[in-house]
Every structure is written in C-alpha cells, then in structure tokens.
Design an enzyme around this catalytic site. Structure first.
Site, PDB file in Angstrom:
ATOM      1  N   LYS A  70      64.798  85.841  18.643  1.00 27.62           N
ATOM      2  CA  LYS A  70      64.575  86.215  20.045  1.00 27.62           C
ATOM      3  C   LYS A  70      63.752  85.111  20.704  1.00 27.62           C
ATOM      4  CE  LYS A  70      65.539  89.115  22.227  1.00 27.62           C
ATOM      5  NZ  LYS A  70      66.595  89.216  23.244  1.00 27.62           N
ATOM      6  N   HIS A 128      74.654  94.689  20.408  1.00 27.98           N
ATOM      7  CA  HIS A 128      73.268  94.524  20.867  1.00 27.98           C
ATOM      8  C   HIS A 128      72.413  95.668  20.348  1.00 27.98           C
ATOM      9  CE1 HIS A 128      70.448  96.068  24.014  1.00 27.98           C
ATOM     10  NE2 HIS A 128      70.007  94.821  23.994  1.00 27.98           N
ATOM     11  N   SER A 129      71.106  95.446  20.283  1.00 25.48           N
ATOM     12  CA  SER A 129      70.241  96.585  19.935  1.00 25.48           C
ATOM     13  C   SER A 129      68.909  96.525  20.660  1.00 25.48           C
ATOM     14  CB  SER A 129      70.048  96.664  18.413  1.00 25.48           C
ATOM     15  OG  SER A 129      68.825  96.159  18.000  1.00 25.48           O
ATOM     16  N   ASN A 130      68.194  97.616  20.585  1.00 24.01           N
ATOM     17  CA  ASN A 130      66.792  97.739  20.990  1.00 24.01           C
ATOM     18  C   ASN A 130      66.085  98.460  19.851  1.00 24.01           C
ATOM     19  OD1 ASN A 130      66.163  96.669  23.645  1.00 24.01           O
ATOM     20  ND2 ASN A 130      67.703  98.091  24.420  1.00 24.01           N
ATOM     21  N   HIS A 176      67.337  96.409  15.303  1.00 26.40           N
ATOM     22  CA  HIS A 176      65.879  96.276  15.214  1.00 26.40           C
ATOM     23  C   HIS A 176      65.315  97.098  14.051  1.00 26.40           C
ATOM     24  CE1 HIS A 176      66.265  94.724  19.285  1.00 26.40           C
ATOM     25  NE2 HIS A 176      64.962  94.686  19.502  1.00 26.40           N
ATOM     26  N   LYS A 235      69.001  86.028  13.797  1.00 26.77           N
ATOM     27  CA  LYS A 235      68.909  85.800  15.251  1.00 26.77           C
ATOM     28  C   LYS A 235      67.442  85.653  15.597  1.00 26.77           C
ATOM     29  CE  LYS A 235      69.174  88.672  19.460  1.00 26.77           C
ATOM     30  NZ  LYS A 235      69.987  89.647  20.211  1.00 26.77           N
ATOM     31  N   ASN A 281      74.680  90.225  25.988  1.00 22.54           N
ATOM     32  CA  ASN A 281      74.470  91.634  26.301  1.00 22.54           C
ATOM     33  C   ASN A 281      73.950  91.762  27.733  1.00 22.54           C
ATOM     34  OD1 ASN A 281      71.848  90.643  24.787  1.00 22.54           O
ATOM     35  ND2 ASN A 281      71.179  92.291  26.168  1.00 22.54           N
ATOM     36  N   ASP A 292      77.030  97.394  22.836  1.00 20.61           N
ATOM     37  CA  ASP A 292      76.074  98.379  22.313  1.00 20.61           C
ATOM     38  C   ASP A 292      76.578  99.794  22.612  1.00 20.61           C
ATOM     39  OD1 ASP A 292      73.888 100.074  21.939  1.00 20.61           O
ATOM     40  OD2 ASP A 292      72.441  98.585  22.626  1.00 20.61           O
ATOM     41  N   GLU A 346      71.870  81.718  38.754  1.00 19.97           N
ATOM     42  CA  GLU A 346      70.955  80.752  39.383  1.00 19.97           C
ATOM     43  C   GLU A 346      71.654  80.080  40.544  1.00 19.97           C
ATOM     44  OE1 GLU A 346      70.267  78.052  36.010  1.00 19.97           O
ATOM     45  OE2 GLU A 346      71.710  76.642  36.874  1.00 19.97           O
ATOM     46  N   GLU A 378      73.204  83.160  22.414  1.00 14.66           N
ATOM     47  CA  GLU A 378      73.264  84.428  23.148  1.00 14.66           C
ATOM     48  C   GLU A 378      72.558  84.280  24.492  1.00 14.66           C
ATOM     49  OE1 GLU A 378      72.333  87.798  20.712  1.00 14.66           O
ATOM     50  OE2 GLU A 378      71.608  88.946  22.441  1.00 14.66           O
ATOM     51  N   ASP A 436      68.404  83.791  21.318  1.00  8.91           N
ATOM     52  CA  ASP A 436      68.665  84.591  22.519  1.00  8.91           C
ATOM     53  C   ASP A 436      67.466  84.533  23.466  1.00  8.91           C
ATOM     54  OD1 ASP A 436      69.258  86.468  24.441  1.00  8.91           O
ATOM     55  OD2 ASP A 436      69.039  88.200  23.110  1.00  8.91           O
ATOM     56  N   PRO A 437      67.494  83.584  24.423  1.00  7.35           N
ATOM     57  CA  PRO A 437      66.380  83.518  25.384  1.00  7.35           C
ATOM     58  C   PRO A 437      66.536  84.469  26.570  1.00  7.35           C
ATOM     59  CG  PRO A 437      67.852  81.675  25.737  1.00  7.35           C
ATOM     60  CD  PRO A 437      68.460  82.490  24.616  1.00  7.35           C
ATOM     61  N   ASN A 438      67.473  85.380  26.473  1.00  7.97           N
ATOM     62  CA  ASN A 438      67.709  86.365  27.545  1.00  7.97           C
ATOM     63  C   ASN A 438      67.859  85.712  28.917  1.00  7.97           C
ATOM     64  OD1 ASN A 438      66.046  88.706  25.631  1.00  7.97           O
ATOM     65  ND2 ASN A 438      67.957  89.241  26.661  1.00  7.97           N
ATOM     66  N   ARG A 450      59.575 102.225  28.611  1.00  3.76           N
ATOM     67  CA  ARG A 450      59.224 100.894  28.102  1.00  3.76           C
ATOM     68  C   ARG A 450      58.678 100.000  29.214  1.00  3.76           C
ATOM     69  NH1 ARG A 450      63.300  96.595  24.995  1.00  3.76           N
ATOM     70  NH2 ARG A 450      61.858  94.835  25.098  1.00  3.76           N
TER      71      ARG A 450
HETATM   72  O1  LIG Z   1      63.634  94.085  21.786  1.00  2.00           O
HETATM   73  C1  LIG Z   1      63.567  93.166  22.600  1.00  2.00           C
HETATM   74  O2  LIG Z   1      62.521  92.688  23.000  1.00  2.00           O
HETATM   75  C2  LIG Z   1      64.854  92.564  23.092  1.00  2.00           C
HETATM   76  O3  LIG Z   1      64.579  91.601  24.078  1.00  2.00           O
HETATM   77  C3  LIG Z   1      65.777  93.623  23.634  1.00  2.00           C
HETATM   78  O4  LIG Z   1      65.140  94.421  24.582  1.00  2.00           O
HETATM   79  C4  LIG Z   1      67.007  93.011  24.240  1.00  2.00           C
HETATM   80  O5  LIG Z   1      67.636  93.922  25.090  1.00  2.00           O
HETATM   81  C5  LIG Z   1      68.044  92.655  23.230  1.00  2.00           C
HETATM   82  O6  LIG Z   1      67.659  92.687  21.931  1.00  2.00           O
HETATM   83  C6  LIG Z   1      68.835  91.442  23.546  1.00  2.00           C
HETATM   84  O7  LIG Z   1      69.555  91.015  22.689  1.00  2.00           O
HETATM   85  O8  LIG Z   1      68.787  90.946  24.662  1.00  2.00           O
HETATM   86 MG   LIG Z   2      70.521  89.582  23.925  1.00  2.01          MG
END
Ligand SMILES: O=C([O-])[C@@H](O)[C@@H](O)[C@H](O)[C@@H](O)C(=O)[O-]
Ligand SMILES: [Mg+2]
Length: 448
Positions: free
Chosen positions: A210, A342-344, A371, A208, A292, A316, A269, A263, A238-240, A424
C-alpha cells in the site's frame, strides 16, 4: 407455486475489531475497524450471513429494509435484492460521484447494503440446496482453493498515540507475525521483514504494498527491495491514485520485471478522468493496471473498457455484490482481462465471501487482496477459513460454510457500541502524527 423457506428474522449487527496503525492515502487506520453483519434466519432453521463495511448510511438502509424482507421466501431472492437497490436509489441515497479527492471507500455505501443482503440470501439458498455459494454463481465452482496475496502496509508508531492499539505479542512460541504486525514499519528493511514473517505464516507467493504514504521514489525502492528478497513473487504497489500521471510514468517505466502490475498509479487530474490517465499510463509504460477506484459500477466499467484503461478489475463483492463480481470474472475471462479482488479490513464472514467468489471465477485470476492477516485471530465464526500456502480453501460446507460464534459477535457488537467515532476516519489517528493533518488525494500522507 414454489415452496422455498421463508425469512423469519433479519438482524443488522454492527461490530468492531482491533486494527494496526496502517498507513494509506487517507491517513492511519484507527485502533478499531467496524463492520456490519447481516443475519437472516429462515423457517427451515438455517441462518444466512453477510458482512459489509460499517457506516451509518448502510446501517440505516438495512434497518429500513427489515419489514420488506421478513416474511418473504428465499425463492424470490433476486427480486428482494433488486427491490432494495431500486428503493434506495428512489430515496436519493446514491453513492457520491467519484470525484478527485474522494477517499477510496467513499463511493461504496449504497452498494454495500445491496451486496450484503444478496450474500446472506445466497448463504440461505446454498443451505436450502445443500450446495456451496460458489456453485450458485455464474459457471459454478471452478476451483477449491483461491490464491491470495500478502497485503503489506507501512505502519506508524502506535506509541505516539493514546489510542487502544494492541501492543503485539512477542512471547516465545508465538509466530513473529503476531508481534511485528503491531510495530512501526517505515523502512525498506522493515517492510521486507514484515513480508518474510507473513510469508512464513501464511505461505504467500505474491505481495502488494500500500503506497501513497511516503514519496513515490521511496515506495518504489521498497518495491525493489521486496522483489530482491522474493524474486519469484508477483509484486504490485497501490498509491490510490495519489501520483500524477507524469510522476507515475517516471516512477514505473523502468519497473518491468519488478512490478507485475500497478494498482491505481494515478487518477483524475487537469480535466482528465482517472480512466483517461490510466489509459495513458498503460500506453506509456506497457505495465498492466489494476483498479478499485475507477471501474466500480457498470457505467464506469464500460468507459474504462472503451478506453482500454485497465487489465485487472478488483471486483470487490462488498460493493459489486457476489453475483456482480462473478459477472466481472466472466467478462474478464471472455475479454482477456484478469479478475482480482479489492479488500478493506474485514472479519471471517468476508473471508468466506472472497473464497466463494474466487472459487466460482472462470479462467485465470490474480491473487485476491485480503486484509485478513491484520485481523486473523479475531474470529466471529467458528472455524474460520485459513490462509495456507498463500491460498484460501473452501471447507466443503453448503452456503458460505460459516457458523457465527454468537459470544464473539456479542463482544464485537459491544465494542462497536462503545465507540464514539463509528464510521471509518483515518484522519483521527493520523492527527497524532501530524497536527491538523487533512486528507488530500494528491499528496502522500507523510509528505506534508
Ligand atoms: O485499508 C486501506 O487503508 C486501503 O487503502 C483500503 O481502504 C483501500 O480501499 C484498498 O485496499 C485499495 O486497494 O485501494
Ligand atoms: Mg487499491
């Protein structure tokens, strides 16, 4: 009446570890990440543990809960967990609503507290019954090994800051991963090199990336480069939710066979919710969607399913709770969806949580996010689980199967106490790269 062990002690221990300067939509990871350990002891001599992201809010909720938990039997664990849930909601500490612009983890806090209590109780109950936690969830243990993916990030140049990032270790005999994970990684080639090192070390089959960091076109090129190098891998980006719906469709529509799923490509929007835009994205591209960000509680999940907006809920256990996430897995199996996770940044107690969740999930699962590769080597437990051949294997012990290394916990706790900024905030490190940088959920981190 039942005769289950009584909880005699509850400790809430915030801890900190080192991280790399990983980039995401919220900025750059600080050199320290923080977590909370919840430690319960019972009068049978067992210790139950859970881990959650650290925020002042979660610490307060858990510390306030101590008098309600100590003295109780583990046999009423369900009631203890739901009482914490209700007590906290009554005190109006609900998670903030999911609005455009919220950082991905802002909504999780109240749920983190409930989830970590449930985990520590499950750990105690598993030890009492001499069964792994996976046997106490839903259908019981379904597998002994859980596939996980290689979670790749663009990495900023830590030398542009005066923060305490670790320099890496390029000594002979050390695996290159332990050096590369601390160095700048911005180009396609460097990301591929990082993936090669991660695959060599941990045996990942899938990756994956980010995103939300560089222009979308650049990130899609990185995905292409990864797929070229690892043709058998399932690859996702995953561009959030930072891409607009139009942009997400145009970036991804020709990516069949390259992106296995996407993702959170877009989000809320122009008056439309993230659930609505993801449903449109799915219809327009035919690509499976993971999230997530828009299906993180039952009410959101119900809307997401009614709209047919998602294929892979990343449930998660740190905010769904172990049993909540397991229930999502059951639902996925029955309804033709696929469970992911999902993770952090996390320590090794959370690693065990992921392993038990995956082990108890019925049906097929998508390799879980973790992570851990960014933290591996910084253990808080004796004999942490290992990622081998891209999988996490249960260790056969009852409960979560972890034993805290109290010396390591003490050092990590001291490190936490020494921090000025404990919650954080990825803007802090980011501002070394771009002066005055501020989070904007709709603009890539470096496109300013
Ligand atoms: O660790 C990061 O920077 C991720 O952006 C995390 O905070 C996200 O919550 C996560 O991994 C995600 O899949 O969105
Ligand atoms: Mg994500």
């Amino acid at each position: 009446m039942s005769d289950t062990p009584k909880i005699v002690e509850m400790q809430v221990i915030p801890v900190a570890g080192y991280d790399s300067m990983l980039l995401n939509i919220a900025g750059a990871h600080h050199c320290y990440f923080t977590r909370i350990l919840l430690v319960l002891k019972d009068n049978a001599g067992h210790t139950g543990v859970g881990e959650a992201p650290a925020t002042g809010v979660v610490l307060k909720i858990l510390n306030d809960a101590v008098p309600h938990i100590v003295g109780q039997e583990i046999g009423i664990m369900n009631q203890l967990v739901s009482d914490l849930h209700k007590r906290d909601l009554d005190e109006n500490r609900q998670p903030k609503p999911v609005l455009p612009g919220f950082r991905p983890w802002d909504l999780e806090r109240h749920h983190n507290a409930v989830a970590v209590l449930e985990t520590a109780l499950l750990d105690l109950m598993g030890q009492f019954l001499n069964q792994p936690v996976a046997q106490l969830l839903g259908p019981g243990k379904q597998r002994d090994e859980v596939p996980v993916l290689g979670y790749l990030f663009y990495i900023a140049d830590r030398q542009k800051t005066d923060l305490d990032y670790l320099p890496g270790n390029a000594q002979a005999g050390q695996h290159p991963w332990y050096h590369l994970r601390h160095q700048e990684v911005m180009s396609h080639d460097k990301v591929v090199q990082l993936a090669e090192a991660a695959q060599d070390k941990y045996g990942f089959k899938d990756f994956k990336l980010k995103g939300g960091v560089q222009a979308g076109e650049v990130e899609i090129e990185t995905v292409r480069a990864l797929k070229k190098r690892f043709p058998q891998a399932r690859i996702t980006v995953d561009p959030n939710a930072s891409w607009s719906l139009d942009q997400a469709i145009s970036l991804c529509k020709d990516m069949h066979g390259i992106l296995s799923y996407v993702e959170d490509p877009c989000g809320a929007e122009q008056g439309f919710s993230g659930r609505e835009t993801l449903a449109e994205f799915k219809r327009a591209t035919g690509l499976p969607v993971a999230t997530n960000m828009i299906a993180n509680d039952w009410r959101q999940m119900s809307h997401a399913l009614q709209l047919n907006a998602i294929d892979i809920p990343l449930a998660d256990p740190h905010y769904w709770s172990m049993r909540g996430a397991n229930t999502i897995g059951t639902l996925c199996n029955a309804w033709g969806l696929t469970l992911g996770c999902h993770s952090n940044n996390h320590f090794d107690v959370s690693l065990a949580m992921l392993a038990h969740l995956g082990a108890a999930a019925p049906g097929e699962i998508t390799p879980f996010d973790t992570h851990w590769i960014w933290q591996e080597g910084q253990h808080l437990t004796k004999n942490p689980l290992q990622i081998k051949e891209g999988k996490l294997a249960l260790n056969g012990l009852p409960g979560l199967g972890v034993e805290l290394d109290m010396d390591a916990v003490g050092i990590a706790h001291q490190r936490y106490n020494n921090l000025r900024q404990k919650d954080r905030d990825d803007a802090v490190a980011m501002q070394y790269l771009i002066r005055g940088w501020a989070f904007d959920g709709k603009r890539a981190t470096l496109v300013r």
